[in-house]
Design a protein around this motif. Sequence first.
Motif, PDB file in Angstrom:
ATOM      1  N   GLN A 144       0.849  -1.193   0.000  1.00 16.15           N
ATOM      2  CA  GLN A 144       0.000   0.000   0.000  1.00 16.15           C
ATOM      3  C   GLN A 144       0.882   1.239   0.000  1.00 16.15           C
ATOM      4  O   GLN A 144       1.949   1.261   0.629  1.00 16.15           O
ATOM      5  N   ARG A 145       0.406   2.278  -0.688  1.00 13.14           N
ATOM      6  CA  ARG A 145       1.176   3.512  -0.790  1.00 13.14           C
ATOM      7  C   ARG A 145       1.437   4.134   0.580  1.00 13.14           C
ATOM      8  O   ARG A 145       2.526   4.669   0.840  1.00 13.14           O
ATOM      9  N   ALA A 146       0.466   4.056   1.486  1.00  7.88           N
ATOM     10  CA  ALA A 146       0.579   4.715   2.792  1.00  7.88           C
ATOM     11  C   ALA A 146       1.723   4.173   3.635  1.00  7.88           C
ATOM     12  O   ALA A 146       2.237   4.881   4.513  1.00  7.88           O
ATOM     13  N   ILE A 147       2.127   2.916   3.392  1.00 13.10           N
ATOM     14  CA  ILE A 147       3.217   2.330   4.169  1.00 13.10           C
ATOM     15  C   ILE A 147       4.418   1.990   3.295  1.00 13.10           C
ATOM     16  O   ILE A 147       5.335   1.295   3.734  1.00 13.10           O
ATOM     17  N   GLY A 148       4.419   2.452   2.054  1.00 18.60           N
ATOM     18  CA  GLY A 148       5.587   2.328   1.189  1.00 18.60           C
ATOM     19  C   GLY A 148       5.917   0.928   0.735  1.00 18.60           C
ATOM     20  O   GLY A 148       7.058   0.624   0.388  1.00 18.60           O
ATOM     21  N   GLY A 149       4.939   0.031   0.720  1.00 22.60           N
ATOM     22  CA  GLY A 149       5.178  -1.350   0.310  1.00 22.60           C
ATOM     23  C   GLY A 149       4.298  -2.286   1.114  1.00 22.60           C
ATOM     24  O   GLY A 149       3.186  -1.926   1.503  1.00 22.60           O
ATOM     25  N   SER A 150       4.792  -3.488   1.372  1.00 21.55           N
ATOM     26  CA  SER A 150       4.044  -4.448   2.191  1.00 21.55           C
ATOM     27  C   SER A 150       4.713  -4.578   3.555  1.00 21.55           C
ATOM     28  O   SER A 150       5.837  -4.099   3.764  1.00 21.55           O
ATOM     29  N   THR A 183      10.960   3.965  -0.296  1.00 21.92           N
ATOM     30  CA  THR A 183      11.840   3.862   0.869  1.00 21.92           C
ATOM     31  C   THR A 183      11.513   4.914   1.923  1.00 21.92           C
ATOM     32  O   THR A 183      11.692   4.683   3.125  1.00 21.92           O
ATOM     33  N   PHE A 184      11.029   6.065   1.494  1.00 21.39           N
ATOM     34  CA  PHE A 184      10.685   7.150   2.403  1.00 21.39           C
ATOM     35  C   PHE A 184       9.537   6.742   3.320  1.00 21.39           C
ATOM     36  O   PHE A 184       9.611   6.877   4.536  1.00 21.39           O
ATOM     37  N   GLY A 192      14.707   1.823   9.223  1.00 22.67           N
ATOM     38  CA  GLY A 192      15.968   1.141   8.963  1.00 22.67           C
ATOM     39  C   GLY A 192      15.825  -0.216   8.303  1.00 22.67           C
ATOM     40  O   GLY A 192      16.810  -0.929   8.104  1.00 22.67           O
ATOM     41  N   GLY A 193      14.609  -0.613   7.953  1.00 20.44           N
ATOM     42  CA  GLY A 193      14.396  -1.912   7.320  1.00 20.44           C
ATOM     43  C   GLY A 193      13.825  -2.923   8.298  1.00 20.44           C
ATOM     44  O   GLY A 193      13.224  -2.569   9.319  1.00 20.44           O
TER      45      GLY A 193
END
Length: 247
Positions: A144-150, A183-184, A192-193
Amino acid sequence: MNRRLQLASAIGAVTCGLVTPAFAQSGRSATLEVMSEEERRGLSWSEGRAALGGDVRVPVGRFDASARVVTTRDSVRHDGADAVVDLVVGTGWDLGAIQLRTDAIGHVFAGARTKADYVEAGVSASYGYGPLYATLGVIGAPSQRAIGGSNLYLYANANAGIPGTPLTVLAELGHSSGSVRDTFRAERLRPGGSYSNWRLGLEHRRDRLTVGVDYIGTDISGTGDASRFADRRNATDRLIGRLQVSF
């Protein structure tokens, strides 16, 4: 003023849609809570500041629905949101001595500067033996765009009452991972991943009152923010206190 209206509308929607029916059905429950901060998976959702929360749970046939509203105090992690409303619909069943449960979860943020809402789904298995109750589970959020991925959260937790006392010991281990498209924004739930979190807590329960203290932590570095969503200074080891009243 606009952000205050958004917050009032979100809380009003939950109150009208869930609180009123709850008190007309059996099996309903509600709680009010104050805590030194709102924490999820080792991350602060309230800027490391005190927060207020309340929730209601309503049986709906074979399912149950719940809503929880928590102040997030202009949260950097959630782009300035004043509050979050967690909406959950789930069901459970027994498989021998093991209790299985599935949930669909929506997080709605009031007052965020940009669209911050996202959804998740979870499945868990729990087992009780004497005073010990343990759970293994997974909660996944599709890209999802709101969380920048899954996002994928694996966890194990347990609690055990101390015989002859009103005290309960709690422990949890979890690990968050997932894919990255932005990534933002991915720093919002995973600064940090991928990272791991832990909790060790103690609760005192008496009648409808619960007082708890938790030591929580993560393996996230407290420095080096690459995104305003990361808020790493509120993702390090700390103590959290909480007071809850059940109805």
